[in-house]
Motif scaffolding. Structure first.
Motif, PDB file in Angstrom:
ATOM      1  N   VAL A 461     -46.940  -6.630 -21.483  1.00 66.44           N
ATOM      2  CA  VAL A 461     -45.872  -6.496 -20.495  1.00 66.44           C
ATOM      3  C   VAL A 461     -44.538  -6.605 -21.227  1.00 66.44           C
ATOM      4  O   VAL A 461     -44.457  -7.148 -22.328  1.00 66.44           O
ATOM      5  N   PRO A 462     -43.451  -6.090 -20.634  1.00 69.46           N
ATOM      6  CA  PRO A 462     -42.130  -6.268 -21.256  1.00 69.46           C
ATOM      7  C   PRO A 462     -41.751  -7.746 -21.273  1.00 69.46           C
ATOM      8  O   PRO A 462     -42.145  -8.508 -20.377  1.00 69.46           O
ATOM      9  N   PRO A 463     -40.993  -8.181 -22.260  1.00 68.49           N
ATOM     10  CA  PRO A 463     -40.532  -9.572 -22.283  1.00 68.49           C
ATOM     11  C   PRO A 463     -39.543  -9.827 -21.150  1.00 68.49           C
ATOM     12  O   PRO A 463     -38.978  -8.891 -20.576  1.00 68.49           O
ATOM     13  N   LEU A 464     -39.323 -11.080 -20.837  1.00 67.68           N
ATOM     14  CA  LEU A 464     -38.375 -11.435 -19.792  1.00 67.68           C
ATOM     15  C   LEU A 464     -36.957 -11.073 -20.226  1.00 67.68           C
ATOM     16  O   LEU A 464     -36.658 -10.987 -21.425  1.00 67.68           O
ATOM     17  N   PRO A 465     -36.071 -10.849 -19.275  1.00 68.80           N
ATOM     18  CA  PRO A 465     -34.713 -10.366 -19.595  1.00 68.80           C
ATOM     19  C   PRO A 465     -33.965 -11.222 -20.601  1.00 68.80           C
ATOM     20  O   PRO A 465     -33.222 -10.689 -21.439  1.00 68.80           O
ATOM     21  N   GLU A 466     -34.131 -12.546 -20.530  1.00 64.71           N
ATOM     22  CA  GLU A 466     -33.382 -13.386 -21.466  1.00 64.71           C
ATOM     23  C   GLU A 466     -33.821 -13.173 -22.908  1.00 64.71           C
ATOM     24  O   GLU A 466     -33.031 -13.343 -23.851  1.00 64.71           O
ATOM     25  N   ILE A 467     -35.087 -12.778 -23.116  1.00 62.48           N
ATOM     26  CA  ILE A 467     -35.570 -12.496 -24.474  1.00 62.48           C
ATOM     27  C   ILE A 467     -35.013 -11.157 -24.945  1.00 62.48           C
ATOM     28  O   ILE A 467     -34.516 -11.035 -26.073  1.00 62.48           O
ATOM     29  N   ILE A 468     -35.082 -10.151 -24.079  1.00 62.05           N
ATOM     30  CA  ILE A 468     -34.521  -8.837 -24.418  1.00 62.05           C
ATOM     31  C   ILE A 468     -33.037  -8.961 -24.727  1.00 62.05           C
ATOM     32  O   ILE A 468     -32.507  -8.314 -25.648  1.00 62.05           O
ATOM     33  N   GLY A 469     -32.361  -9.811 -23.982  1.00 63.05           N
ATOM     34  CA  GLY A 469     -30.926  -9.971 -24.192  1.00 63.05           C
ATOM     35  C   GLY A 469     -30.581 -10.483 -25.574  1.00 63.05           C
ATOM     36  O   GLY A 469     -29.495 -10.173 -26.097  1.00 63.05           O
ATOM     37  N   LYS A 470     -31.466 -11.273 -26.189  1.00 67.40           N
ATOM     38  CA  LYS A 470     -31.222 -11.768 -27.542  1.00 67.40           C
ATOM     39  C   LYS A 470     -31.815 -10.849 -28.601  1.00 67.40           C
ATOM     40  O   LYS A 470     -31.286 -10.761 -29.720  1.00 67.40           O
ATOM     41  N   LEU A 471     -32.915 -10.170 -28.253  1.00 73.36           N
ATOM     42  CA  LEU A 471     -33.619  -9.342 -29.230  1.00 73.36           C
ATOM     43  C   LEU A 471     -32.957  -7.980 -29.425  1.00 73.36           C
ATOM     44  O   LEU A 471     -32.848  -7.483 -30.558  1.00 73.36           O
ATOM     45  N   LYS A 472     -32.504  -7.379 -28.339  1.00 69.03           N
ATOM     46  CA  LYS A 472     -31.965  -6.025 -28.409  1.00 69.03           C
ATOM     47  C   LYS A 472     -30.784  -5.902 -29.371  1.00 69.03           C
ATOM     48  O   LYS A 472     -30.737  -4.950 -30.180  1.00 69.03           O
ATOM     49  N   PRO A 473     -29.801  -6.815 -29.354  1.00 69.02           N
ATOM     50  CA  PRO A 473     -28.688  -6.691 -30.318  1.00 69.02           C
ATOM     51  C   PRO A 473     -29.145  -6.748 -31.768  1.00 69.02           C
ATOM     52  O   PRO A 473     -28.550  -6.086 -32.635  1.00 69.02           O
ATOM     53  N   LEU A 474     -30.191  -7.531 -32.040  1.00 69.86           N
ATOM     54  CA  LEU A 474     -30.698  -7.610 -33.413  1.00 69.86           C
ATOM     55  C   LEU A 474     -31.314  -6.278 -33.829  1.00 69.86           C
ATOM     56  O   LEU A 474     -31.058  -5.768 -34.940  1.00 69.86           O
ATOM     57  N   ILE A 475     -32.137  -5.711 -32.949  1.00 71.63           N
ATOM     58  CA  ILE A 475     -32.782  -4.430 -33.266  1.00 71.63           C
ATOM     59  C   ILE A 475     -31.728  -3.340 -33.443  1.00 71.63           C
ATOM     60  O   ILE A 475     -31.787  -2.545 -34.395  1.00 71.63           O
ATOM     61  N   GLU A 476     -30.756  -3.299 -32.547  1.00 67.12           N
ATOM     62  CA  GLU A 476     -29.707  -2.284 -32.646  1.00 67.12           C
ATOM     63  C   GLU A 476     -28.857  -2.489 -33.889  1.00 67.12           C
ATOM     64  O   GLU A 476     -28.463  -1.513 -34.552  1.00 67.12           O
ATOM     65  N   GLY A 477     -28.569  -3.732 -34.218  1.00 65.11           N
ATOM     66  CA  GLY A 477     -27.774  -3.999 -35.415  1.00 65.11           C
ATOM     67  C   GLY A 477     -28.466  -3.583 -36.691  1.00 65.11           C
ATOM     68  O   GLY A 477     -27.820  -3.168 -37.660  1.00 65.11           O
ATOM     69  N   HIS A 478     -29.794  -3.676 -36.700  1.00 66.65           N
ATOM     70  CA  HIS A 478     -30.549  -3.320 -37.900  1.00 66.65           C
ATOM     71  C   HIS A 478     -30.871  -1.816 -37.961  1.00 66.65           C
ATOM     72  O   HIS A 478     -31.353  -1.335 -38.995  1.00 66.65           O
ATOM     73  N   SER A 479     -30.618  -1.105 -36.872  1.00 64.21           N
ATOM     74  CA  SER A 479     -30.980   0.319 -36.850  1.00 64.21           C
ATOM     75  C   SER A 479     -30.175   1.132 -37.852  1.00 64.21           C
ATOM     76  O   SER A 479     -30.606   2.214 -38.276  1.00 64.21           O
ATOM     77  N   ALA A 480     -29.007   0.637 -38.231  1.00 64.56           N
ATOM     78  CA  ALA A 480     -28.173   1.367 -39.191  1.00 64.56           C
ATOM     79  C   ALA A 480     -28.581   1.105 -40.636  1.00 64.56           C
ATOM     80  O   ALA A 480     -28.106   1.789 -41.560  1.00 64.56           O
TER      81      ALA A 480
END
Length: 498
Positions: A461-480
């Motif tokens: 299942v997708p993680p809860l919103p508070e986890i996505i809120g912390k994880l997404k910036p890390l993934i996006e920051g590393h995409s470059a």
């Protein structure tokens, strides 16, 4: 939560040295005063044993070790500290005198605990001007491993001091149990004394020898007591009817003439010689330091087993260990920062002796442990802690690949960096690298794919919103960042080149 900012140990014997090690490994600076000419050597040996034990006890990142300062006077030792632990020999006149000196020289707000194993706080605080902050803080050997501290106040001890002490002990992985009424020898020593007295009678009357008696304890009720204590063990023995049924069945046995507990055995020369000679035959071939290491290894194993009890929530001393580790991970997650290339530096450690194989190198599975601990640090940073897991969600590793590129040796300082590869958060695709700190040599890489699951629904299942809120910036920051050359490799496969 209240914490211990800086501690002082007055006395550095077996118990005092254990307190010093417990404080230091929790990141607390410690002043020590002990006039014994070998104090520094003796304390250093206790600390070495403690550090060795902690490498087996926990994979959570310990804070930076506190600074140890040996002082030339009691007055110097107690300056600018907020917890003072008196651990001088068990003589009322000596302890009372030392506590009076501490009282005069220390900060009026500092807590003062005595490691006495039987003297009452009311007697100890008699000559103090500020007795309200003094209490018995009775630990158990080895202090750096066993988590219990009996907290007993005297007639002039403030209840607030006991509550404050209890809260502060949590931060160093210990639990303070406040004893309701002051009594000679408190609770634990009274129980041990009863067993000890009966044991001496069994030896004196030639019922068994010391080795047989020890085997009776460690092969039977000792194992039960380690996890459930006394009353809960008997409750289980009562079956479905519980404690009331057990007492009705076995309570009358207390009237039978089985025991000699009311009689004090005469420790005459013959009995002393008998106990000593049997004890020497039982384990005299091993030195004390060797026995201490064996004891510590066994205690660690028991605590580790109890840590996974009750469906991973921990049981008894194992729960205290799990709670302490969770606190260490929370502290570590607050200090993890992006490196110069924006990857995450998740873990710093030194290779302990317990990790070395017969070739003198770090054994293979410890590389994997480094990455597992780094993953735990990542989880703490994004909020996937034990509360989240106990709520029914977690990440499971579904695929991984590790490369072993260079050797690590005893004492090497290592660190782990991580890059998060593109993923949606329902999966975490990470690439981690293990380096030797001294020369930045790449020792190993680890690529993994983790899947977020609901343990209740038993599906992804997708993680809860508070986890996505912390994880997404890390993934996006590393995409470059450029994808590591070794990412996507299978065993033996050379990296693809554009």
């Amino acid at each position: 939560m209240s914490q211990i900012a800086k501690a002082a140990s007055i006395g550095g014997g077996v118990i005092g040295g254990g307190w010093v090690a417990r404080f230091l490994l929790a990141g607390i600076d410690v002043n020590v005063y002990d006039p014994h000419p070998q104090a520094q050597r003796l304390i250093s040996e206790v600390i070495a044993n403690a550090e060795y034990a902690y490498t087996m006890l926990t994979s959570a990142p310990l804070p930076k070790r506190g600074v140890l300062t040996f002082c030339t006077s009691l007055e110097e030792a107690v300056q600018d500290v907020d917890w003072i632990q008196e651990s001088v020999p068990e003589r009322l006149d000596l302890k009372r005198s030392v506590l009076a000196q501490i009282d005069v020289a220390a900060d009026p707000k500092a807590l003062v605990g005595s490691s006495t194993s039987g003297l009452m706080a009311t007697d100890l605080q008699k000559d103090m001007k500020r007795p309200e902050r003094m209490f018995v803080a009775h630990p158990f050997n080895p202090v750096y491993l066993l988590p219990l501290v009996e907290l007993v106040g005297g007639k002039q001890t403030a209840r607030a001091a006991l509550e404050d002490a209890k809260a502060r002990l949590v931060t160093i992985g210990m639990t303070g149990l406040i004893i309701s009424k002051e009594i000679d020898a408190f609770v634990a020593d009274r129980l041990m004394e009863a067993l000890w007295r009966e044991a001496l009678w069994l030896i004196k009357d030639d019922i068994c020898d010391t080795e047989t008696l020890d085997n009776v304890i460690r092969y039977s009720f000792g194992l039960r007591w380690a996890q459930m204590g006394l009353f809960e063990t008997y409750r289980v023995a009562g079956g479905e009817a519980g404690m009331r049924d057990y007492l009705s069945k076995y309570g009358p046995c207390l009237q039978w003439p089985w025991t000699k507990l009311t009689n004090v055995v005469d420790l005459d020369t013959d009995l002393v010689d008998k106990v000593a000679s049997q004890s020497d035959a039982q384990s005299g071939q091993r030195g004390i330091r060797q026995l201490e290491k064996i004891r510590d290894q066994n205690l660690v194993g028991i605590m580790q087993a109890l840590k996974v009890g009750d469906e991973g929530r921990g049981w008894g001393a194992g729960k205290l260990l799990a709670d302490f580790e969770a606190r260490l991970w929370r502290i570590a997650s607050k200090t993890q920062m992006a490196t110069g290339d924006q990857t995450l530096r998740l873990l710093d450690l030194k290779v302990p002796a317990a990790w070395i194989d017969y070739n003198g190198h770090m054994t293979e599975y410890r590389y994997t442990q480094c990455f597992a601990d780094a993953t735990e640090a990542l989880f703490q940073q994004i909020g996937v802690d034990m509360n989240y897991v106990n709520g029914g969600h977690s990440y499971y590793t579904v695929e991984s690949h590790i490369r072993l590129l260079a050797e690590a040796k005893l004492g090497d300082a290592l660190y782990v960096k991580a890059q998060l590869l593109p993923s949606d958060g329902k999966t975490i695709h990470s690439f981690m690298s293990l380096y030797r700190t001294s020369d930045n040599t790449l020792l190993s890489t680890y690529e993994s794919m983790m899947l977020h699951v609901s343990s209740k629904e038993k599906r992804a299942v997708p993680p809860l919103p508070e986890i996505i809120g912390k994880l997404k910036p890390l993934i996006e920051g590393h995409s470059a960042l450029p994808v590591p050359d070794a990412a996507g490799r299978s065993v033996g496969m050379k990296p693809a080149r554009a």
